[in-house]
Design a protein around this motif. Sequence first.
Motif, mmCIF file in Angstrom:
data_model
loop_
_atom_site.group_PDB
_atom_site.id
_atom_site.type_symbol
_atom_site.label_atom_id
_atom_site.label_comp_id
_atom_site.label_asym_id
_atom_site.label_seq_id
_atom_site.Cartn_x
_atom_site.Cartn_y
_atom_site.Cartn_z
ATOM 1 N N GLN A 173 0.847 -1.186 0.000
ATOM 2 C CA GLN A 173 0.000 0.000 0.000
ATOM 3 C C GLN A 173 0.881 1.234 0.000
ATOM 4 O O GLN A 173 2.103 1.154 0.138
ATOM 5 C CB GLN A 173 -0.938 0.002 1.210
ATOM 6 N N TRP A 174 0.259 2.398 -0.159
ATOM 7 C CA TRP A 174 0.955 3.684 -0.121
ATOM 8 C C TRP A 174 0.372 4.507 1.018
ATOM 9 O O TRP A 174 -0.836 4.567 1.185
ATOM 10 C CB TRP A 174 0.775 4.428 -1.447
ATOM 11 N N TRP A 175 1.266 5.159 1.787
ATOM 12 C CA TRP A 175 0.828 6.027 2.889
ATOM 13 C C TRP A 175 1.145 7.477 2.540
ATOM 14 O O TRP A 175 2.244 7.793 2.069
ATOM 15 C CB TRP A 175 1.541 5.668 4.186
ATOM 16 N N LEU A 176 0.165 8.347 2.766
ATOM 17 C CA LEU A 176 0.371 9.792 2.638
ATOM 18 C C LEU A 176 0.566 10.348 4.039
ATOM 19 O O LEU A 176 -0.332 10.255 4.877
ATOM 20 C CB LEU A 176 -0.840 10.439 1.957
ATOM 21 N N THR A 232 1.719 11.147 11.336
ATOM 22 C CA THR A 232 1.232 9.806 11.014
ATOM 23 C C THR A 232 0.559 9.857 9.649
ATOM 24 O O THR A 232 0.426 10.916 9.047
ATOM 25 C CB THR A 232 0.240 9.302 12.080
ATOM 26 N N ALA A 233 0.157 8.685 9.146
ATOM 27 C CA ALA A 233 -0.483 8.641 7.833
ATOM 28 C C ALA A 233 -1.869 9.274 7.907
ATOM 29 O O ALA A 233 -2.651 8.964 8.794
ATOM 30 C CB ALA A 233 -0.589 7.198 7.348
ATOM 31 N N ILE A 234 -2.169 10.181 6.955
ATOM 32 C CA ILE A 234 -3.499 10.786 6.899
ATOM 33 C C ILE A 234 -4.348 10.124 5.824
ATOM 34 O O ILE A 234 -5.508 10.463 5.657
ATOM 35 C CB ILE A 234 -3.409 12.300 6.644
ATOM 36 N N GLY A 235 -3.766 9.187 5.090
ATOM 37 C CA GLY A 235 -4.513 8.455 4.076
ATOM 38 C C GLY A 235 -3.717 7.248 3.623
ATOM 39 O O GLY A 235 -2.486 7.194 3.766
ATOM 40 N N GLU A 236 -4.399 6.241 3.116
ATOM 41 C CA GLU A 236 -3.712 5.039 2.667
ATOM 42 C C GLU A 236 -4.418 4.495 1.425
ATOM 43 O O GLU A 236 -5.643 4.587 1.298
ATOM 44 C CB GLU A 236 -3.677 3.975 3.766
ATOM 45 N N LEU A 237 -3.642 3.943 0.496
ATOM 46 C CA LEU A 237 -4.160 3.381 -0.744
ATOM 47 C C LEU A 237 -3.570 1.997 -0.921
ATOM 48 O O LEU A 237 -2.351 1.819 -0.868
ATOM 49 C CB LEU A 237 -3.779 4.268 -1.937
ATOM 50 N N TYR A 238 -4.434 0.988 -1.136
ATOM 51 C CA TYR A 238 -3.949 -0.361 -1.377
ATOM 52 C C TYR A 238 -3.540 -0.468 -2.846
ATOM 53 O O TYR A 238 -4.388 -0.550 -3.737
ATOM 54 C CB TYR A 238 -5.027 -1.385 -1.022
ATOM 55 N N ALA A 239 -2.250 -0.454 -3.088
ATOM 56 C CA ALA A 239 -1.709 -0.556 -4.436
ATOM 57 C C ALA A 239 -0.268 -1.033 -4.345
ATOM 58 O O ALA A 239 0.410 -0.827 -3.329
ATOM 59 C CB ALA A 239 -1.779 0.804 -5.160
ATOM 60 N N ASP A 261 2.192 5.899 -10.587
ATOM 61 C CA ASP A 261 1.290 6.900 -11.187
ATOM 62 C C ASP A 261 -0.064 6.907 -10.500
ATOM 63 O O ASP A 261 -0.633 7.967 -10.217
ATOM 64 C CB ASP A 261 1.108 6.612 -12.685
ATOM 65 N N ARG A 262 -0.582 5.706 -10.234
ATOM 66 C CA ARG A 262 -1.889 5.625 -9.571
ATOM 67 C C ARG A 262 -1.822 6.219 -8.167
ATOM 68 O O ARG A 262 -2.723 6.950 -7.745
ATOM 69 C CB ARG A 262 -2.324 4.160 -9.497
ATOM 70 N N ALA A 263 -0.730 5.916 -7.431
ATOM 71 C CA ALA A 263 -0.594 6.430 -6.069
ATOM 72 C C ALA A 263 -0.494 7.952 -6.070
ATOM 73 O O ALA A 263 -1.109 8.635 -5.241
ATOM 74 C CB ALA A 263 0.622 5.807 -5.391
ATOM 75 N N ALA A 275 -3.029 10.606 -4.332
ATOM 76 C CA ALA A 275 -2.559 11.560 -3.332
ATOM 77 C C ALA A 275 -2.817 12.994 -3.780
ATOM 78 O O ALA A 275 -3.143 13.856 -2.957
ATOM 79 C CB ALA A 275 -1.076 11.339 -3.061
ATOM 80 N N THR A 276 -2.676 13.263 -5.072
ATOM 81 C CA THR A 276 -2.947 14.610 -5.582
ATOM 82 C C THR A 276 -4.413 14.985 -5.369
ATOM 83 O O THR A 276 -4.733 16.095 -4.931
ATOM 84 C CB THR A 276 -2.598 14.690 -7.083
ATOM 85 N N ASP A 277 -5.321 14.030 -5.658
ATOM 86 C CA ASP A 277 -6.749 14.282 -5.433
ATOM 87 C C ASP A 277 -7.038 14.462 -3.949
ATOM 88 O O ASP A 277 -7.864 15.293 -3.557
ATOM 89 C CB ASP A 277 -7.577 13.120 -5.986
ATOM 90 N N PHE A 278 -6.367 13.665 -3.118
ATOM 91 C CA PHE A 278 -6.561 13.758 -1.664
ATOM 92 C C PHE A 278 -6.171 15.150 -1.170
ATOM 93 O O PHE A 278 -6.908 15.790 -0.412
ATOM 94 C CB PHE A 278 -5.710 12.683 -0.979
ATOM 95 N N LEU A 279 -5.003 15.642 -1.622
ATOM 96 C CA LEU A 279 -4.556 16.964 -1.190
ATOM 97 C C LEU A 279 -5.432 18.067 -1.779
ATOM 98 O O LEU A 279 -5.649 19.097 -1.133
ATOM 99 C CB LEU A 279 -3.094 17.173 -1.606
ATOM 100 N N ALA A 280 -5.951 17.844 -2.985
ATOM 101 C CA ALA A 280 -6.843 18.846 -3.576
ATOM 102 C C ALA A 280 -8.097 19.020 -2.738
ATOM 103 O O ALA A 280 -8.636 20.122 -2.621
ATOM 104 C CB ALA A 280 -7.206 18.441 -5.007
ATOM 105 N N SER A 281 -8.580 17.917 -2.131
ATOM 106 C CA SER A 281 -9.754 18.013 -1.263
ATOM 107 C C SER A 281 -9.465 18.818 -0.006
ATOM 108 O O SER A 281 -10.376 19.257 0.680
ATOM 109 C CB SER A 281 -10.243 16.603 -0.882
ATOM 110 N N MET A 282 -8.172 19.012 0.316
ATOM 111 C CA MET A 282 -7.754 19.810 1.476
ATOM 112 C C MET A 282 -7.300 21.209 1.041
ATOM 113 O O MET A 282 -6.647 21.919 1.796
ATOM 114 C CB MET A 282 -6.609 19.097 2.207
ATOM 115 N N GLN A 283 -7.647 21.565 -0.237
ATOM 116 C CA GLN A 283 -7.325 22.882 -0.801
ATOM 117 C C GLN A 283 -5.859 23.035 -1.172
ATOM 118 O O GLN A 283 -5.365 24.150 -1.344
ATOM 119 C CB GLN A 283 -7.739 24.026 0.164
ATOM 120 N N PHE A 284 -5.109 21.957 -1.297
ATOM 121 C CA PHE A 284 -3.743 22.012 -1.803
ATOM 122 C C PHE A 284 -3.812 21.716 -3.303
ATOM 123 O O PHE A 284 -3.927 20.555 -3.702
ATOM 124 C CB PHE A 284 -2.849 20.992 -1.093
#
Length: 578
Positions: free
Chosen positions: A500-503, A510-517, A523-525, A529-538
């Motif tokens: 998996q990947w940890w953001l 600590t990890a604020i998000g995780e993706l099983y990949a 590229d998928r990870a 993560a880019t979409d995850f940060l965009a939801s936080m206004q980054f």
Amino acid sequence: MDRPAEQIFAMLGENDHRTDLTVSERSKGYAQLAAFDIAPAEIARRAAIKIEHVRAAIRLDAMGDDVKAKADAGQLNFDDILALKEFEDDPKVEQRIISAAGTAWGARHEMAVERKKRKDKARAAELKAELKAAGVREVPRPKAWPYESKAVGVNQLVDAEGNRLDEKAVKTQEGFAAFVDMQNAPVSVVYVCLDPEGMGYTRPRGNTFKSAEQQKAVEQTREAEDQRRAALDVAAPVRRRFIREQWGSAKAAKELLEEATRTAAVNPSELMARNTQDYMAVLAGGSLDNLSTARLDRLQRVQVCRWIADQEEHIADVSILGWTFKTEPQRAIDWFDRLTAQGYGLSPAETDLYERLTVRASDLAAEVQRRAAAERRSQVRKAEQVAAGERLVFTLWPVSEGDRASWELVTGHGKYIGDLVSDDLRQVQQWAVVEVQDEGFVAEQWQEKRDEESSTTYYVMEVDDVDSDAQDEPEAGADDGDDAEPVFALFPVDEDGKPQWWLIHDDFGTAIGELYAGPDEVDRAQEWATDFLASMQFQDTTWRAERGGDLVPDHYRATWPDEQDDGTAVTPGEEYAQ
């Protein structure tokens, strides 16, 4: 009509009012009427019941005593008896369903399981016929598929030029084959290369061989997990049927209105479940459209529907035993408790999940006390270790976490930095090194220590303070001031054999998000993560590769443009930070 038949009608009518007859006795009466050549439609008319129930009653009278006993006990009703006809071609399956009728819902859970088996088996037969017609070699599902099997999916391999293999082009070639995957929904065909190394391909990093003994243990665990999730998927529509019967009317929905309204006032974000529209169709008689002119009764019903949908979505989220399971087990427990209090019978898979949730909730309740104790211990160790020195100390201290270890990272002054649940010491130390670096220090090697009083082995890292005039204890973001750019890192992690990947966020430690990949799915990870940060206004995140070392794996750091279009310096995520 014969006089005996009239007497039976009279007896049934009289006892229906007094409820003296059992289900099997009433069924026997209907069967006797049918023996007088009275049509089921006439019996239904005279007895004022559904014609389907007449047919079910006649069928029940011809079944065994064990089935009649369960009907008399309320564990099987006439609808269940009719549904059993679907499985009469397989006596073993029929008996298995009957045996599962320990509660009013037991047989329905088992029938749902058997229907899925039949559907999957039929689809698998279709796919196998298509493979044969196309000249593709069919093989069984590889052992330990997909992460530790010898065979590798064709879509995971590349040729000498780095191009992914074309499944259509290679599927009939020597060394390639396909299997029908029935363990994941929907049933599908997977094309594989049987011996990647032997054919000159490089095995992806996410796939490794193990010894026969190790492979067997991993395979058993994974198959058990697949079966557990599949069983929960089968139970979900049965549970939804109960919910519809319990709260599907406007009057019944008011029972949950107070709780739904409280959630809307305190935590409105919880009423935005992805599956809300599905529940609107069965609970609120429509869709989310045209609510602007709806009357109060309908709006209240929609409110309840949203709340129920969120409870069910939460059950789906905790069932994968990931982040939500670890942090919010009590919500799922409360929902299961409410359902069972209303008469719902949990399936075996739901019972297992409930027990896991209960254990996790108990662990969380004790976590606050453990952290407080760890802080007190760290303060004592600080006084012993660095009272006379000018170097700062970071300590990794193990704390019991059920059947696994939870490691807490604290400073010598007792400041809590973060914790990680893992049995892999190397992984824990890598995580802690990142935390130390994010605090603004240059990480050094961990030194093993032993606390004789508690017989505990822990680890210490001494670092130089980057600012000799500052306090000994590092403060997150202190070096950069209020305008410090936040640091996010994307790490590949292998937890219990599941890549998996940890953001990770430096402020949270600590990890604020995780993706099983897999580790090769960079590229998928990064897209996730880019979409995850965009939801936080980054916005406009790009990723910079950073080389790891002995303690830290290769990873990626988030970066952003230094200026907006008008040239004004900004901090990414400023809106989120506010």
